[in-house]
Design a protein around this motif. Structure first.
Motif, PDB file in Angstrom:
ATOM      1  N   VAL A 183     -62.827 -31.269  31.878  1.00 43.80           N
ATOM      2  CA  VAL A 183     -61.708 -30.890  31.009  1.00 43.80           C
ATOM      3  C   VAL A 183     -61.535 -31.909  29.890  1.00 43.80           C
ATOM      4  O   VAL A 183     -61.351 -31.556  28.722  1.00 43.80           O
ATOM      5  CB  VAL A 183     -60.409 -30.756  31.826  1.00 43.80           C
ATOM      6  CG1 VAL A 183     -59.204 -30.559  30.907  1.00 43.80           C
ATOM      7  CG2 VAL A 183     -60.506 -29.600  32.812  1.00 43.80           C
ATOM      8  N   LYS A 184     -61.625 -33.183  30.240  1.00 46.99           N
ATOM      9  CA  LYS A 184     -61.480 -34.238  29.236  1.00 46.99           C
ATOM     10  C   LYS A 184     -62.583 -34.144  28.185  1.00 46.99           C
ATOM     11  O   LYS A 184     -62.330 -34.306  26.981  1.00 46.99           O
ATOM     12  CB  LYS A 184     -61.515 -35.616  29.901  1.00 46.99           C
ATOM     13  CG  LYS A 184     -61.319 -36.769  28.921  1.00 46.99           C
ATOM     14  CD  LYS A 184     -61.310 -38.115  29.628  1.00 46.99           C
ATOM     15  CE  LYS A 184     -61.164 -39.243  28.604  1.00 46.99           C
ATOM     16  NZ  LYS A 184     -61.146 -40.578  29.260  1.00 46.99           N
ATOM     17  N   GLY A 185     -63.818 -33.880  28.629  1.00 44.24           N
ATOM     18  CA  GLY A 185     -64.931 -33.761  27.691  1.00 44.24           C
ATOM     19  C   GLY A 185     -64.725 -32.634  26.702  1.00 44.24           C
ATOM     20  O   GLY A 185     -65.014 -32.779  25.507  1.00 44.24           O
ATOM     21  N   ILE A 186     -64.200 -31.508  27.176  1.00 44.38           N
ATOM     22  CA  ILE A 186     -63.930 -30.369  26.295  1.00 44.38           C
ATOM     23  C   ILE A 186     -62.831 -30.713  25.299  1.00 44.38           C
ATOM     24  O   ILE A 186     -62.938 -30.415  24.099  1.00 44.38           O
ATOM     25  CB  ILE A 186     -63.545 -29.127  27.124  1.00 44.38           C
ATOM     26  CG1 ILE A 186     -64.740 -28.656  27.958  1.00 44.38           C
ATOM     27  CG2 ILE A 186     -63.058 -27.999  26.220  1.00 44.38           C
ATOM     28  CD1 ILE A 186     -64.404 -27.600  28.983  1.00 44.38           C
ATOM     29  N   MET A 187     -61.782 -31.365  25.777  1.00 43.09           N
ATOM     30  CA  MET A 187     -60.673 -31.750  24.892  1.00 43.09           C
ATOM     31  C   MET A 187     -61.129 -32.750  23.838  1.00 43.09           C
ATOM     32  O   MET A 187     -60.755 -32.648  22.668  1.00 43.09           O
ATOM     33  CB  MET A 187     -59.520 -32.306  25.714  1.00 43.09           C
ATOM     34  CG  MET A 187     -58.846 -31.280  26.609  1.00 43.09           C
ATOM     35  SD  MET A 187     -57.487 -31.971  27.588  1.00 43.09           S
ATOM     36  CE  MET A 187     -56.300 -32.347  26.290  1.00 43.09           C
ATOM     37  N   MET A 188     -61.952 -33.732  24.249  1.00 46.25           N
ATOM     38  CA  MET A 188     -62.472 -34.705  23.291  1.00 46.25           C
ATOM     39  C   MET A 188     -63.329 -34.013  22.228  1.00 46.25           C
ATOM     40  O   MET A 188     -63.283 -34.377  21.046  1.00 46.25           O
ATOM     41  CB  MET A 188     -63.323 -35.760  24.007  1.00 46.25           C
ATOM     42  CG  MET A 188     -62.580 -36.694  24.924  1.00 46.25           C
ATOM     43  SD  MET A 188     -61.283 -37.658  24.120  1.00 46.25           S
ATOM     44  CE  MET A 188     -59.861 -36.842  24.796  1.00 46.25           C
ATOM     45  N   ALA A 189     -64.101 -33.022  22.645  1.00 53.90           N
ATOM     46  CA  ALA A 189     -64.960 -32.300  21.710  1.00 53.90           C
ATOM     47  C   ALA A 189     -64.125 -31.567  20.659  1.00 53.90           C
ATOM     48  O   ALA A 189     -64.415 -31.646  19.456  1.00 53.90           O
ATOM     49  CB  ALA A 189     -65.847 -31.310  22.468  1.00 53.90           C
ATOM     50  N   ILE A 190     -63.099 -30.871  21.114  1.00 57.52           N
ATOM     51  CA  ILE A 190     -62.270 -30.090  20.183  1.00 57.52           C
ATOM     52  C   ILE A 190     -61.562 -30.996  19.191  1.00 57.52           C
ATOM     53  O   ILE A 190     -61.614 -30.776  17.972  1.00 57.52           O
ATOM     54  CB  ILE A 190     -61.246 -29.243  20.967  1.00 57.52           C
ATOM     55  CG1 ILE A 190     -61.966 -28.174  21.797  1.00 57.52           C
ATOM     56  CG2 ILE A 190     -60.245 -28.590  20.005  1.00 57.52           C
ATOM     57  CD1 ILE A 190     -61.066 -27.453  22.776  1.00 57.52           C
ATOM     58  N   VAL A 191     -60.918 -32.042  19.701  1.00 54.96           N
ATOM     59  CA  VAL A 191     -60.145 -32.939  18.822  1.00 54.96           C
ATOM     60  C   VAL A 191     -61.055 -33.696  17.865  1.00 54.96           C
ATOM     61  O   VAL A 191     -60.806 -33.745  16.652  1.00 54.96           O
ATOM     62  CB  VAL A 191     -59.310 -33.923  19.662  1.00 54.96           C
ATOM     63  CG1 VAL A 191     -58.632 -34.962  18.756  1.00 54.96           C
ATOM     64  CG2 VAL A 191     -58.257 -33.177  20.479  1.00 54.96           C
ATOM     65  N   SER A 192     -62.139 -34.296  18.397  1.00 57.12           N
ATOM     66  CA  SER A 192     -63.002 -35.113  17.536  1.00 57.12           C
ATOM     67  C   SER A 192     -63.748 -34.268  16.509  1.00 57.12           C
ATOM     68  O   SER A 192     -64.043 -34.741  15.406  1.00 57.12           O
ATOM     69  CB  SER A 192     -64.003 -35.912  18.385  1.00 57.12           C
ATOM     70  OG  SER A 192     -64.885 -35.054  19.092  1.00 57.12           O
ATOM     71  N   TYR A 193     -64.054 -33.021  16.838  1.00 56.70           N
ATOM     72  CA  TYR A 193     -64.746 -32.141  15.893  1.00 56.70           C
ATOM     73  C   TYR A 193     -63.908 -31.949  14.632  1.00 56.70           C
ATOM     74  O   TYR A 193     -64.416 -32.092  13.503  1.00 56.70           O
ATOM     75  CB  TYR A 193     -65.032 -30.796  16.552  1.00 56.70           C
ATOM     76  CG  TYR A 193     -65.581 -29.750  15.594  1.00 56.70           C
ATOM     77  CD1 TYR A 193     -66.917 -29.783  15.200  1.00 56.70           C
ATOM     78  CD2 TYR A 193     -64.755 -28.753  15.073  1.00 56.70           C
ATOM     79  CE1 TYR A 193     -67.420 -28.838  14.306  1.00 56.70           C
ATOM     80  CE2 TYR A 193     -65.254 -27.813  14.189  1.00 56.70           C
ATOM     81  CZ  TYR A 193     -66.585 -27.854  13.809  1.00 56.70           C
ATOM     82  OH  TYR A 193     -67.074 -26.923  12.927  1.00 56.70           O
ATOM     83  N   TYR A 194     -62.639 -31.635  14.804  1.00 50.80           N
ATOM     84  CA  TYR A 194     -61.780 -31.384  13.641  1.00 50.80           C
ATOM     85  C   TYR A 194     -61.410 -32.670  12.913  1.00 50.80           C
ATOM     86  O   TYR A 194     -61.316 -32.678  11.679  1.00 50.80           O
ATOM     87  CB  TYR A 194     -60.528 -30.617  14.074  1.00 50.80           C
ATOM     88  CG  TYR A 194     -60.813 -29.165  14.406  1.00 50.80           C
ATOM     89  CD1 TYR A 194     -61.089 -28.247  13.402  1.00 50.80           C
ATOM     90  CD2 TYR A 194     -60.853 -28.722  15.728  1.00 50.80           C
ATOM     91  CE1 TYR A 194     -61.392 -26.923  13.690  1.00 50.80           C
ATOM     92  CE2 TYR A 194     -61.155 -27.394  16.033  1.00 50.80           C
ATOM     93  CZ  TYR A 194     -61.416 -26.502  15.010  1.00 50.80           C
ATOM     94  OH  TYR A 194     -61.716 -25.192  15.297  1.00 50.80           O
ATOM     95  N   VAL A 195     -61.232 -33.753  13.658  1.00 49.99           N
ATOM     96  CA  VAL A 195     -60.936 -35.030  13.002  1.00 49.99           C
ATOM     97  C   VAL A 195     -62.150 -35.498  12.203  1.00 49.99           C
ATOM     98  O   VAL A 195     -62.009 -36.000  11.074  1.00 49.99           O
ATOM     99  CB  VAL A 195     -60.528 -36.101  14.035  1.00 49.99           C
ATOM    100  CG1 VAL A 195     -60.350 -37.460  13.351  1.00 49.99           C
ATOM    101  CG2 VAL A 195     -59.234 -35.703  14.735  1.00 49.99           C
ATOM    102  N   PHE A 196     -63.346 -35.319  12.753  1.00 51.06           N
ATOM    103  CA  PHE A 196     -64.569 -35.723  12.046  1.00 51.06           C
ATOM    104  C   PHE A 196     -64.724 -34.951  10.744  1.00 51.06           C
ATOM    105  O   PHE A 196     -65.125 -35.515   9.715  1.00 51.06           O
ATOM    106  CB  PHE A 196     -65.783 -35.512  12.945  1.00 51.06           C
ATOM    107  CG  PHE A 196     -67.076 -36.021  12.360  1.00 51.06           C
ATOM    108  CD1 PHE A 196     -67.222 -37.361  12.045  1.00 51.06           C
ATOM    109  CD2 PHE A 196     -68.141 -35.168  12.129  1.00 51.06           C
ATOM    110  CE1 PHE A 196     -68.410 -37.847  11.504  1.00 51.06           C
ATOM    111  CE2 PHE A 196     -69.330 -35.639  11.592  1.00 51.06           C
ATOM    112  CZ  PHE A 196     -69.467 -36.977  11.284  1.00 51.06           C
TER     113      PHE A 196
END
Length: 200
Positions: free
Chosen positions: A178-191
């Motif tokens: 779950v954490k990996g999925i959340m990190m992916a979503i947040v970091s994708y848009y921030v990047f």
């Protein structure tokens, strides 16, 4: 004429790494309520992911290291939480950033996020079973006491947790997915937001 020595990071890179490390430490303090008593969602890996994608895989690992060293200075968990955070965070950032920077495929970010999540889960199993949970158990008066504490926190929809292995399989690994999925979503848009301004 002597050639200039190549350095791992430029001055600009070092400034960004320093700023991202400070941001990561602050984000580490903003965590969710504990799941099973000690697992918490926080977004301190996002700056490390940005550093890994925008600068280099080594930059991402350095950000993970610096934030955890700072956090360990004020910890009450004998460094167990910080050690686990560094290992699983680095395991996520390294394959993600290596794939993104070395592979030019259309879906390199997606592949990187999947690889990072898998690596984080595997490294989490290893470090928690052999290092982190035994260290935590010393704070609880032994392995049985730790298992009993975590078991008492088990939600009703989960099977009973009555061993270290079940803590990892039933508790920690699904949490890391779950954490990996959340990190992916947040970091994708921030990047996407910072890529051009920071010239990544």
């Amino acid at each position: 004429m002597m050639e200039a020595k190549k350095t791992l990071f430029s001055t600009r890179d070092l400034v960004i790494i320093g700023l991202f490390s400070a941001l990561a430490y602050v984000l580490m303090l903003l965590e969710s309520p504990g799941y099973l008593g000690f697992l918490r969602i926080e977004f301190s890996d996002v700056p490390a992911i940005l550093g890994g994608l925008g600068i280099s895989p080594a930059a991402g690992v350095f950000i993970e290291l610096i934030k955890n060293i700072i956090k360990a200075m004020s910890t009450k968990t004998v460094g167990a939480g910080e050690l686990a955070n560094f290992v699983v965070g680095s395991a996520y950032v390294l394959p993600l950033s290596i794939i993104y920077r070395k592979w030019k495929g259309k879906h390199r970010l997606l592949v990187g996020y999947v690889a990072g999540t898998v690596a984080m889960c595997i490294s989490g199993m290893i470090v928690n079973y052999f290092i982190t949970l035994p260290l935590y158990s010393s704070m609880f008066g032994g392995v049985d006491a730790l298992v009993g504490y975590v078991g008492s926190m088990t939600p009703g929809f989960l099977p009973e947790i009555n061993s270290l292995w079940k803590i990892i399989i039933i508790g920690i690994t699904p949490f890391n997915v779950v954490k990996g999925i959340m990190m992916a979503i947040v970091s994708y848009y921030v990047f996407k937001l910072v890529k051009k301004p920071l010239q990544f």
